[in-house]
Design a protein around this motif. Structure first.
Motif, PDB file in Angstrom:
ATOM      1  N   LEU A 243      69.761  94.568   8.229  1.00  0.00           N
ATOM      2  CA  LEU A 243      69.905  94.133   9.621  1.00  0.00           C
ATOM      3  C   LEU A 243      69.808  92.615   9.727  1.00  0.00           C
ATOM      4  N   LEU A 244      68.903  92.027   8.950  1.00  0.00           N
ATOM      5  CA  LEU A 244      68.764  90.576   8.957  1.00  0.00           C
ATOM      6  C   LEU A 244      70.047  89.902   8.485  1.00  0.00           C
ATOM      7  N   VAL A 245      70.623  90.430   7.405  1.00  0.00           N
ATOM      8  CA  VAL A 245      71.870  89.861   6.886  1.00  0.00           C
ATOM      9  C   VAL A 245      72.999  90.019   7.892  1.00  0.00           C
ATOM     10  N   SER A 246      73.055  91.187   8.549  1.00  0.00           N
ATOM     11  CA  SER A 246      74.121  91.425   9.522  1.00  0.00           C
ATOM     12  C   SER A 246      74.019  90.499  10.729  1.00  0.00           C
ATOM     13  N   CYS A 247      72.810  89.999  11.025  1.00  0.00           N
ATOM     14  CA  CYS A 247      72.628  89.070  12.137  1.00  0.00           C
ATOM     15  C   CYS A 247      72.898  87.626  11.721  1.00  0.00           C
ATOM     16  N   ILE A 248      72.487  87.270  10.513  1.00  0.00           N
ATOM     17  CA  ILE A 248      72.597  85.879  10.078  1.00  0.00           C
ATOM     18  C   ILE A 248      73.984  85.560   9.534  1.00  0.00           C
ATOM     19  N   TYR A 249      74.608  86.524   8.857  1.00  0.00           N
ATOM     20  CA  TYR A 249      75.881  86.233   8.192  1.00  0.00           C
ATOM     21  C   TYR A 249      76.971  85.754   9.151  1.00  0.00           C
ATOM     22  N   PRO A 250      77.152  86.366  10.348  1.00  0.00           N
ATOM     23  CA  PRO A 250      78.190  85.839  11.249  1.00  0.00           C
ATOM     24  C   PRO A 250      77.966  84.377  11.630  1.00  0.00           C
TER      25      PRO A 250
END
Length: 295
Positions: A23-30
């Motif tokens: 979830l953290l990656v999905s929020c930060i990556y964009p």
């Protein structure tokens, strides 16, 4: 207390770490991807080669946005709109939610006004009546058109009203016994106990005012009065037709692309809200009501 660590508990913790990490990656990556595209070279961005890291390095998109003197003016207008709009909306929401949260014996017209609010939330008069109303109040091409145009979000009124209704009645009774009137109860009891929900609503309203661009496009007659989002929405790379271009113009057009420029716009628009959010985050997790009522 001694904690019994079993295979099931360890598996649960590992699963939690994995899920929260994803979830953290999905929020930060964009956010990171948008930034990488904005500073990448034109050819790499247009070819879709940018994934995790920027390819090449170019600040031409940011220079194109910031070099225009209207950019800072639009930025200042957006700050004014966000501060004034959030303050005005919070004031109106609280003043509407408080009487609607009171018992019917204290406010006999409560149900009537409640049905009016629900009707306004489900139906609206449309774009043209809304524009004509603002025009008749002589607000066109002013900052107040952006502030008052959507100044009372009905959903947030209902949200705060329900929160007020769920506050312990003992708080209100204790304040009344001590001689507090309705205004004192509102500002010295209800509002201090509602800081978390008010902070959340303030964040929602401020994000709306900061990101909204359509009202500025419709209600502003001159580009000098555009808020930031309307300004950057109107920014395009105008390629002149003809051969009367200087070497500097050719170099500028060769370095810019709509993809990198749009990424720069989006990233610039996100930064202020990313700065404000951590200061409001603490109110979402604090238990202000804890211990407010003695058993």
């Amino acid at each position: 207390m001694v904690r019994n660590i079993t295979l099931g508990s360890r598996t649960f913790e590992i699963a939690n770490i994995v899920v929260l990490g994803l979830l953290l990656v999905s929020c930060i990556y964009p956010l990171w991807y948008t930034f990488c595209v904005s500073i990448s070279e034109k050819s790499a961005a247009n070819a879709g080669l940018v994934t995790i890291f920027p390819i090449g390095f170019s600040l031409s998109s940011y220079k194109e946005i910031i070099s225009d003197s209207l950019f800072f003016n639009a930025f200042w207008i957006s700050i004014q709109r966000t501060v004034l709009g959030t303050s005005f909306s919070l004031l109106m929401i609280v003043l509407m939610a408080y009487p609607l949260a009171r018992p019917k014996k204290d406010f006999k017209m409560r149900n009537t006004f409640m049905w009016i609010l629900v009707f306004c939330m489900l139906f609206n008069g449309g774009l043209i009546p809304w524009y004509l109303t603002i025009q008749n109040y002589h607000l066109i091409d002013t900052i107040w058109a952006l502030v008052l145009g959507g100044g009372v979000p009905v959903f947030d009124v209902i949200l705060i009203m329900n929160f007020f209704r769920n506050l312990p009645k003992e708080l209100n009774e204790a304040a009344v016994v001590d001689g507090a009137g309705p205004w004192s109860v509102l500002f010295r009891v209800y509002i201090p106990c509602s800081i978390p929900v008010l902070a959340a609503v303030a964040l929602f309203i401020s994000v709306y005012h900061w990101n909204e661009f359509f009202n500025g496009l419709v209600l502003m007659n001159t580009s000098a009065n555009y808020p930031l989002q309307t300004y950057i929405q109107q920014l395009v790379v105008n390629i002149p037709v003809g051969t009367n271009l200087t070497p500097e113009q050719y170099k500028k057009l060769s370095e810019l692309s709509n993809r990198t420029l749009n990424a720069a716009k989006v990233f610039i628009a996100m930064v202020p809200m990313l700065i404000v959010y951590p200061f409001l985050q603490k109110y979402f997790v604090s238990g202000i009501m804890l211990g407010a009522v003695k058993e």
